[in-house]
Motif scaffolding. Structure first.
Motif, PDB file in Angstrom:
ATOM      1  N   ASP A  30       0.819  -1.221   0.000  1.00  0.00           N
ATOM      2  CA  ASP A  30       0.000   0.000   0.000  1.00  0.00           C
ATOM      3  C   ASP A  30       0.846   1.262   0.000  1.00  0.00           C
ATOM      4  O   ASP A  30       0.368   2.341   0.346  1.00  0.00           O
ATOM      5  CB  ASP A  30      -0.934   0.007   1.226  1.00  0.00           C
ATOM      6  CG  ASP A  30      -1.918  -1.155   1.200  1.00  0.00           C
ATOM      7  OD1 ASP A  30      -2.364  -1.508   0.093  1.00  0.00           O
ATOM      8  OD2 ASP A  30      -2.209  -1.712   2.271  1.00  0.00           O
ATOM      9  N   GLU A  31       2.091   1.146  -0.436  1.00  0.00           N
ATOM     10  CA  GLU A  31       3.025   2.266  -0.393  1.00  0.00           C
ATOM     11  C   GLU A  31       3.319   2.789  -1.797  1.00  0.00           C
ATOM     12  O   GLU A  31       3.471   2.013  -2.729  1.00  0.00           O
ATOM     13  CB  GLU A  31       4.326   1.810   0.280  1.00  0.00           C
ATOM     14  CG  GLU A  31       5.342   2.899   0.519  1.00  0.00           C
ATOM     15  CD  GLU A  31       6.587   2.361   1.228  1.00  0.00           C
ATOM     16  OE1 GLU A  31       7.257   3.144   1.905  1.00  0.00           O
ATOM     17  OE2 GLU A  31       6.872   1.152   1.092  1.00  0.00           O
ATOM     18  N   LYS A  32       3.363   4.109  -1.918  1.00  0.00           N
ATOM     19  CA  LYS A  32       3.713   4.719  -3.203  1.00  0.00           C
ATOM     20  C   LYS A  32       5.213   4.532  -3.454  1.00  0.00           C
ATOM     21  O   LYS A  32       6.030   4.906  -2.593  1.00  0.00           O
ATOM     22  CB  LYS A  32       3.387   6.215  -3.210  1.00  0.00           C
ATOM     23  CG  LYS A  32       1.931   6.548  -2.938  1.00  0.00           C
ATOM     24  CD  LYS A  32       1.047   6.166  -4.102  1.00  0.00           C
ATOM     25  CE  LYS A  32      -0.379   6.653  -3.876  1.00  0.00           C
ATOM     26  NZ  LYS A  32      -1.295   6.203  -4.956  1.00  0.00           N
ATOM     27  N   PRO A  33       5.609   3.965  -4.601  1.00  0.00           N
ATOM     28  CA  PRO A  33       7.038   3.735  -4.860  1.00  0.00           C
ATOM     29  C   PRO A  33       7.891   4.997  -4.735  1.00  0.00           C
ATOM     30  O   PRO A  33       9.013   4.946  -4.237  1.00  0.00           O
ATOM     31  CB  PRO A  33       7.046   3.199  -6.292  1.00  0.00           C
ATOM     32  CG  PRO A  33       5.714   2.550  -6.444  1.00  0.00           C
ATOM     33  CD  PRO A  33       4.760   3.426  -5.672  1.00  0.00           C
ATOM     34  N   TYR A  34       7.349   6.140  -5.155  1.00  0.00           N
ATOM     35  CA  TYR A  34       8.155   7.360  -5.133  1.00  0.00           C
ATOM     36  C   TYR A  34       8.348   7.921  -3.728  1.00  0.00           C
ATOM     37  O   TYR A  34       9.129   8.853  -3.519  1.00  0.00           O
ATOM     38  CB  TYR A  34       7.557   8.426  -6.054  1.00  0.00           C
ATOM     39  CG  TYR A  34       6.137   8.840  -5.720  1.00  0.00           C
ATOM     40  CD1 TYR A  34       5.876   9.801  -4.741  1.00  0.00           C
ATOM     41  CD2 TYR A  34       5.059   8.279  -6.392  1.00  0.00           C
ATOM     42  CE1 TYR A  34       4.578  10.184  -4.441  1.00  0.00           C
ATOM     43  CE2 TYR A  34       3.755   8.658  -6.102  1.00  0.00           C
ATOM     44  CZ  TYR A  34       3.521   9.601  -5.119  1.00  0.00           C
ATOM     45  OH  TYR A  34       2.234   9.969  -4.824  1.00  0.00           O
ATOM     46  N   LEU A  35       7.654   7.336  -2.740  1.00  0.00           N
ATOM     47  CA  LEU A  35       7.818   7.770  -1.352  1.00  0.00           C
ATOM     48  C   LEU A  35       8.815   6.899  -0.593  1.00  0.00           C
ATOM     49  O   LEU A  35       9.139   7.186   0.560  1.00  0.00           O
ATOM     50  CB  LEU A  35       6.466   7.759  -0.627  1.00  0.00           C
ATOM     51  CG  LEU A  35       5.415   8.749  -1.135  1.00  0.00           C
ATOM     52  CD1 LEU A  35       4.106   8.574  -0.376  1.00  0.00           C
ATOM     53  CD2 LEU A  35       5.930  10.183  -1.001  1.00  0.00           C
ATOM     54  N   VAL A  36       9.303   5.848  -1.219  1.00  0.00           N
ATOM     55  CA  VAL A  36      10.250   4.944  -0.554  1.00  0.00           C
ATOM     56  C   VAL A  36      11.602   5.638  -0.395  1.00  0.00           C
ATOM     57  O   VAL A  36      12.129   6.223  -1.340  1.00  0.00           O
ATOM     58  CB  VAL A  36      10.431   3.645  -1.373  1.00  0.00           C
ATOM     59  CG1 VAL A  36      11.504   2.760  -0.737  1.00  0.00           C
ATOM     60  CG2 VAL A  36       9.116   2.891  -1.463  1.00  0.00           C
TER      61      VAL A  36
END
Length: 201
Positions: A30-36
Motif C-alpha cells: 500500500d506504499e507509493k514507490p516514489y515515497l520509498v
C-alpha cells in the motif's frame, strides 16, 4: 575464468534493507514507490567463474545482486554467440543499402524548415524512407538568448532498400554494448534530413 564487465543498478530500502531493481519492487503493497526512502547503488563485476558465477572476491553481500549479474552475463554471452550469425548478415545488408546510393551521392543532406513547409514526414521526400530519428542535444539550445527548438535529424534510405535497412538497423540496435560486434564493418550510407526552425549555425 570469464572476463566480462557487467554493471548492476539496484536500490536498497533504508528502513529494512530490502533489495530490488526498481522502487516498485521494494515498495510495500500500500506504499507509493516514489515515497520509498532508499539507497541507489551500482556494482560492477568483471570476473566470473567458468560456470557463470560471480567470482568470490567480487561477490556482493546481496545475493539478489549476484544473481542479477549472473543473469546479465548469460544474456551477454548469448548475444555474443549470435554475433557469428548476425554480423555476416549485417555486412550483406549494408552492401545492398550502399549499392542503392550509387546514383544518389549528391543527395545525402537536406535542410527542411518546418515553419515554412509544415511538419515533416516521409511524404515530403518521395522515394525516401526514414529508418532512424535523432534529436539534437547541443548545449547551444540551453543558452538564455536562444529560443529555437532543437533540430531533429531524420536518417533515410531509398525506398527500394527500406526493408533491408530496417533489418540492418534492428541487428545493430540488438548488439549495442556488444564488443564482439563490429559496427564499423556493417556501417551503411544514409541520407540526413535536418528538420528545424532555424539555419544550422
Amino acid at each position: 575464468m570469464i572476463k566480462e564487465t557487467i554493471k548492476v543498478e539496484y536500490v536498497v530500502r533504508k528502513d529494512n534493507g530490502k533489495v530490488g531493481f526498481s522502487y516498485y519492487e521494494i515498495a510495500e503493497p500500500d506504499e507509493k514507490p516514489y515515497l520509498v526512502d532508499a539507497y541507489e547503488l551500482e556494482d560492477e563485476f568483471t570476473a566470473f567463474t567458468n560456470k557463470g558465477k560471480v567470482s568470490k572476491p567480487q561477490r556482493s553481500k546481496y545475493e539478489e545482486v549476484n544473481e542479477k549479474a549472473e543473469q546479465k552475463l548469460q544474456e551477454r554471452l548469448a548475444l555474443k554467440e549470435q554475433t557469428k550469425v548476425d554480423l555476416p548478415r549485417a555486412i550483406e545488408l549494408a552492401k545492398v543499402v550502399d549499392k542503392a546510393f550509387e546514383n544518389k551521392i549528391n543527395d545525402l543532406f537536406l535542410e527542411y524548415d518546418y515553419l515554412e513547409n509544415g511538419d515533416f514526414d516521409d511524404s515530403k521526400t518521395p522515394g525516401w524512407v526514414t529508418i532512424k530519428v535523432k534529436t539534437s542535444h547541443s548545449n547551444w539550445y540551453s543558452n538564455d538568448d536562444v529560443f529555437n527548438a532543437p533540430s531533429t535529424y531524420y536518417y533515410q534510405v531509398p525506398v527500394e532498400v527500406a526493408e533491408q535497412a530496417k533489418e540492418l538497423q534492428a541487428i545493430r540496435k540488438k548488439h549495442q554494448g556488444d564488443n564482439s560486434f563490429s559496427f564499423y564493418k556493417c556501417d551503411y550510407m544514409k541520407r540526413k534530413v535536418r528538420v528545424a526552425d532555424h539555419p544550422n549555425y
